[in-house]
Design an enzyme around this catalytic site. Structure first.
Site, mmCIF file in Angstrom:
data_model
loop_
_atom_site.group_PDB
_atom_site.id
_atom_site.type_symbol
_atom_site.label_atom_id
_atom_site.label_comp_id
_atom_site.label_asym_id
_atom_site.label_seq_id
_atom_site.Cartn_x
_atom_site.Cartn_y
_atom_site.Cartn_z
ATOM 1 N N HIS A 116 27.846 15.131 -31.040
ATOM 2 C CA HIS A 116 27.580 14.314 -29.849
ATOM 3 C C HIS A 116 28.508 14.730 -28.704
ATOM 4 C CE1 HIS A 116 25.472 10.764 -32.100
ATOM 5 N NE2 HIS A 116 24.956 11.931 -32.404
ATOM 6 N N CYS A 124 34.560 20.349 -14.146
ATOM 7 C CA CYS A 124 34.290 19.958 -12.764
ATOM 8 C C CYS A 124 32.801 20.132 -12.474
ATOM 9 C CB CYS A 124 35.112 20.818 -11.813
ATOM 10 S SG CYS A 124 34.652 20.566 -10.084
ATOM 11 N N CYS A 151 38.789 21.791 -6.117
ATOM 12 C CA CYS A 151 37.757 21.516 -5.099
ATOM 13 C C CYS A 151 37.484 20.025 -4.934
ATOM 14 C CB CYS A 151 36.470 22.232 -5.483
ATOM 15 S SG CYS A 151 35.609 21.479 -6.871
HETATM 16 ZN ZN ZN Z 1 36.185 22.005 -9.041
#
Ligand code: ZN
Length: 242
Positions: A116, A124, A151
């Site tokens: 699972h 990310c 980011c």
């Molecule tokens: Zn990222």
């Protein structure tokens, strides 16, 4: 009567184990589907809904802080401990688990197939950078939703959410482990959810012996060479003989 399980294990050198929610509940982790399941308070199908996660990841993180990311508070129980020892002794070859609590690894099991998915890796959603469990745990001490250093994208655990595909590698390894074992032990799983439900039959079709320890009946009980209800009793007995 319980010595029969020891005899079968001693005769085995490539046992595959399948563990489900019953093994986690012994460590005080609540079951999604069981009687005292999480569904009573908040709904597992919402926490692990992939569309909802994309819309609002804080719903997932709010509800899982105290049962996935509280790793320090959770301890492996007698089942986890015994399985890790039997793997070191070359009796068990792999553990297939439906659980996402990382307790088999914490107890020392090496070959764990998490069908699972797993929170041991987070990814990310924007750039794909991966983070280990401990990094995410640290982030959650400061952030409501852990974000990518790179980011600022949202991090998602590699747990399989509703609406997502099962992890292919883990599944392939689990099928292989089921088809090539000489003994299959089903522990704390009622075998109601696929793909777990299909694995024991792959084992018995290839001649493996079957042991089931589960509180509720399963559809394969009649095929089991040994069938017990109480995981704690059985594994305390085994632990005492190791
Ligand atoms: Zn990222």
């Amino acid at each position: 009567m319980m010595n029969r399980i020891l005899r079968i294990l001693n005769e085995s050198n490539r046992c595959t184990v399948l563990t489900g929610a019953g093994v986690s509940t012994l460590s005080g982790i609540r079951d999604f589907r069981g009687k005292n399941g999480l569904n009573k308070e908040f709904r597992g199908e919402m926490i692990f809904d992939i569309d909802l996660f994309y819309q609002n990841a804080s719903y997932y993180y709010n509800h899982t802080r105290k049962f996935i990311y509280n790793f320090d508070e959770k301890q492996p129980n007698v089942v986890h401990r015994v399985l890790a020892i039997l793997e070191k002794r070359k009796i068990i070859r792999s553990v297939i688990t439906q659980n996402i609590d990382l307790l088999h690894q914490k107890a020392g099991s090496i070959s764990v197939r998490e069908i699972h998915g797993t929170p041991s890796v987070h990814r990310c959603l924007t750039c794909g950078k991966t983070y280990c469990f401990n990094e995410v745990r640290e982030k959650l001490k400061k952030e409501k939703v852990p974000l990518c250093d790179h980011c600022l994208g949202v991090l998602k655990p590699d747990i399989t959410f509703y609406g997502e595909r099962r992890p292919e590698n883990a599944l392939r390894n689990a099928v292989y482990a089921a088809k090539t074992c000489d003994c299959m032990m089903v522990l704390g799983s009622s075998l109601l959810v696929y793909p777990a439900a299909s694995l024991p039959e792959m084992a018995t079709a290839n001649g493996a012996r079957l042991i089931i320890v589960n509180r509720q009946p399963t559809y394969l009980d009649a095929k089991a060479e040994l069938r017990y209800d109480d995981l704690k009793d059985v594994f305390e007995h085994i632990e005492a003989q190791l």
